[in-house]
Design an enzyme around this catalytic site. Structure first.
Site, PDB file in Angstrom:
ATOM      1  N   HIS A 288      -7.954   3.770   6.124  1.00 50.95           N
ATOM      2  CA  HIS A 288      -7.083   3.412   4.990  1.00 50.95           C
ATOM      3  C   HIS A 288      -6.401   4.664   4.427  1.00 50.95           C
ATOM      4  CE1 HIS A 288      -5.417   1.083   1.769  1.00 50.95           C
ATOM      5  NE2 HIS A 288      -6.089   1.734   0.829  1.00 50.95           N
TER       6      HIS A 288
ATOM      7  N   ASN B  13       1.290   3.425  11.315  1.00 47.42           N
ATOM      8  CA  ASN B  13       0.521   3.855  12.499  1.00 47.42           C
ATOM      9  C   ASN B  13       0.895   3.005  13.700  1.00 47.42           C
ATOM     10  OD1 ASN B  13      -1.159   1.861  10.688  1.00 47.42           O
ATOM     11  ND2 ASN B  13      -1.833   1.505  12.795  1.00 47.42           N
TER      12      ASN B  13
ATOM     13  N   TYR C 116      -8.839 -10.728   2.367  1.00 51.40           N
ATOM     14  CA  TYR C 116     -10.086 -10.036   2.733  1.00 51.40           C
ATOM     15  C   TYR C 116     -10.874  -9.560   1.506  1.00 51.40           C
ATOM     16  CZ  TYR C 116      -7.323  -5.743   2.135  1.00 51.40           C
ATOM     17  OH  TYR C 116      -6.516  -4.759   1.631  1.00 51.40           O
ATOM     18  N   GLU C 117     -10.248  -9.633   0.324  1.00 48.53           N
ATOM     19  CA  GLU C 117     -10.986  -9.245  -0.889  1.00 48.53           C
ATOM     20  C   GLU C 117     -11.901 -10.382  -1.356  1.00 48.53           C
ATOM     21  OE1 GLU C 117      -8.563  -6.742  -3.762  1.00 48.53           O
ATOM     22  OE2 GLU C 117      -6.994  -7.505  -2.448  1.00 48.53           O
TER      23      GLU C 117
ATOM     24  N   SER D 246       0.820  -1.224   0.000  1.00 48.00           N
ATOM     25  CA  SER D 246       0.000   0.000   0.000  1.00 48.00           C
ATOM     26  C   SER D 246       0.845   1.262   0.000  1.00 48.00           C
ATOM     27  CB  SER D 246      -0.876   0.045   1.259  1.00 48.00           C
ATOM     28  OG  SER D 246      -1.903  -0.868   1.167  1.00 48.00           O
TER      29      SER D 246
ATOM     30  N   HIS E 293      -5.377  -9.607  -1.446  1.00 50.81           N
ATOM     31  CA  HIS E 293      -5.443  -9.976  -0.027  1.00 50.81           C
ATOM     32  C   HIS E 293      -6.606 -10.947   0.182  1.00 50.81           C
ATOM     33  CE1 HIS E 293      -4.088  -5.814  -0.638  1.00 50.81           C
ATOM     34  NE2 HIS E 293      -3.237  -6.017   0.352  1.00 50.81           N
TER      35      HIS E 293
ATOM     36  N   ALA F 128       2.426  -2.335   4.400  1.00 54.08           N
ATOM     37  CA  ALA F 128       2.127  -1.313   5.398  1.00 54.08           C
ATOM     38  C   ALA F 128       1.697  -2.057   6.654  1.00 54.08           C
ATOM     39  CB  ALA F 128       1.006  -0.423   4.896  1.00 54.08           C
TER      40      ALA F 128
ATOM     41  N   MET G 218      -2.159  -6.962   6.900  1.00 51.05           N
ATOM     42  CA  MET G 218      -3.129  -7.867   6.271  1.00 51.05           C
ATOM     43  C   MET G 218      -2.595  -8.528   5.011  1.00 51.05           C
ATOM     44  SD  MET G 218      -6.502  -5.486   6.716  1.00 51.05           S
ATOM     45  CE  MET G 218      -6.699  -4.415   8.143  1.00 51.05           C
ATOM     46  N   SER G 219      -1.278  -8.708   4.944  1.00 48.75           N
ATOM     47  CA  SER G 219      -0.721  -9.285   3.703  1.00 48.75           C
ATOM     48  C   SER G 219       0.562 -10.079   3.990  1.00 48.75           C
ATOM     49  CB  SER G 219      -0.413  -8.155   2.714  1.00 48.75           C
ATOM     50  OG  SER G 219       0.657  -7.362   3.194  1.00 48.75           O
TER      51      SER G 219
ATOM     52  N   HIS H 229      -3.237   0.129  -4.791  1.00 48.74           N
ATOM     53  CA  HIS H 229      -2.625  -1.062  -5.397  1.00 48.74           C
ATOM     54  C   HIS H 229      -2.875  -1.021  -6.907  1.00 48.74           C
ATOM     55  CE1 HIS H 229      -1.492  -3.559  -1.870  1.00 48.74           C
ATOM     56  NE2 HIS H 229      -2.326  -2.735  -1.275  1.00 48.74           N
TER      57      HIS H 229
HETATM   58  N1  HPA Z   1      -3.538  -3.131  11.193  1.00 45.46           N
HETATM   59  C1  HPA Z   1      -3.626  -3.938  10.099  1.00 45.46           C
HETATM   60  N2  HPA Z   1      -3.139  -3.600   8.921  1.00 45.46           N
HETATM   61  C2  HPA Z   1      -2.501  -2.442   8.817  1.00 45.46           C
HETATM   62  C3  HPA Z   1      -2.366  -1.558   9.902  1.00 45.46           C
HETATM   63  C4  HPA Z   1      -2.910  -1.924  11.168  1.00 45.46           C
HETATM   64  O1  HPA Z   1      -2.826  -1.202  12.172  1.00 45.46           O
HETATM   65  N3  HPA Z   1      -1.683  -0.478   9.455  1.00 45.46           N
HETATM   66  C5  HPA Z   1      -1.418  -0.695   8.141  1.00 45.46           C
HETATM   67  N4  HPA Z   1      -1.908  -1.879   7.747  1.00 45.46           N
END
Ligand code: HPA
Length: 288
Positions: free
Chosen positions: A246, A234, A84-85, A29, A82, A112, A210-211, A60
């Site tokens: 996001h 973050n 989740y898609e 990302s 991913h 990310a 998530m990847s 993406h």
């Molecule tokens: N959680 C899950 N996926 C992420 C996060 C998070 O805090 N930050 C960036 N991708």
């Protein structure tokens, strides 16, 4: 088996005749910028590659770029899919297997991620030393394809110790802080709850995303060497002041994006020298 990696590799080879990438890079990302630094040989939309899974997520791009980066022949995946898609886990095997068939020996993954440590805040980079697969899914479930690897395989040194050493040395040389830690793959698509983050920290994780884990599993099964870096966007849920979105992920991905780009470039340059030396050593051995 979802899709045929041989057909995908044949298609790509036809688009870049005679070009054989040695390193594959997956850009997560907001990290697509590195693709612009590649001296391109060919650029192919995922939509054109037979059976290639495509992402619906903003940030993406969905393009495979073949060319040279830091002097190294690379295949750069700008964007990934991913779980989740709603993608069938097996479908995630195709891109990595295609990269292997194209000649890639090394897979460098970026993503990310949210950090569990205040000292590793947004804008930090974390070299992944190991992972926890918390999704309960695996792209290798189902009939094993012996052409790529054995049914059972070790994940003990999944994140190649030599590549990690190289990356740490390069970062040190560049005076760039490179954290190291364990990545936990959370299924998503929601961000975690603060209680989940407290639990994940107890389990031994340092960051969450998530990847990445599916690609690592497929690559290790196929005997590829893997390195992976998280771009910390973050502090994970419950640890920071701001609500997770996001948009924030994409915005904060920019903070460390240029560090990650520089690190990758210099890493590829040193890798090229190392591979050349190893090649010369093996040719010398051949003469003895
Ligand atoms: N959680 C899950 N996926 C992420 C996060 C998070 O805090 N930050 C960036 N991708």
């Amino acid at each position: 088996m979802t899709g045929n990696p041989n057909a995908a590799a044949d298609f790509v080879q036809k688009a870049a005749p005679g070009f054989s990438p040695r390193v594959a890079i997956v850009l997560g990302s907001g990290l697509g910028g590195l693709a612009d630094k590649v001296e391109p040989v060919a650029s192919i939309d995922y939509a054109d590659i037979p059976d290639f899974p495509r992402s619906s997520v903003e940030g993406h791009a969905g393009r495979l770029i073949l060319g040279r980066l830091g002097g190294m022949p690379v295949a750069c995946m700008q964007g990934r899919v991913h779980y989740y898609e709603g993608i069938d886990p097996e479908a995630l095997a195709l891109p990595v297997r295609m990269l292997k068939l194209l000649g890639c020996e090394i897979l460098l993954l970026t993503n990310a991620a949210g950090s569990f440590h205040k000292k590793m805040g947004p804008g930090s980079l974390m070299l992944i030393s190991d992972h926890i697969n918390f999704t309960g899914r695996n792209p290798l479930i189902g009939e094993n394809d012996e052409a790529f690897g054995p049914r059972f395989f070790s994940m003990e040194k999944a994140y190649d110790p030599t590549l990690r050493k190289h990356l740490k040395a390069v970062a040190k040389e560049m005076e760039l802080k490179l954290h190291e830690g364990v990545y936990l793959h959370y299924l998503g698509p929601n961000f975690e709850t603060p209680a989940e983050i407290r639990m994940f920290k107890k389990l031994g994780a340092d960051a969450v995303g998530m990847s990445t884990v599916p690609e690592v599993l497929v690559a290790r099964h196929a005997g590829m060497r893997v390195a992976a870096i998280s771009n910390i966007t973050n502090l994970a849920a419950g640890l920071g002041e701001t609500e997770l979105t996001h948009e924030q992920t994409l915005e904060c991905a920019m903070l460390a994006a240029s560090d990650l780009e520089k690190l990758t470039l210099v890493f590829l340059e040193t890798l090229k020298r190392e591979l050349l030396k190893a090649h010369m050593r093996s040719s010398d051995d051949g003469r003895d």
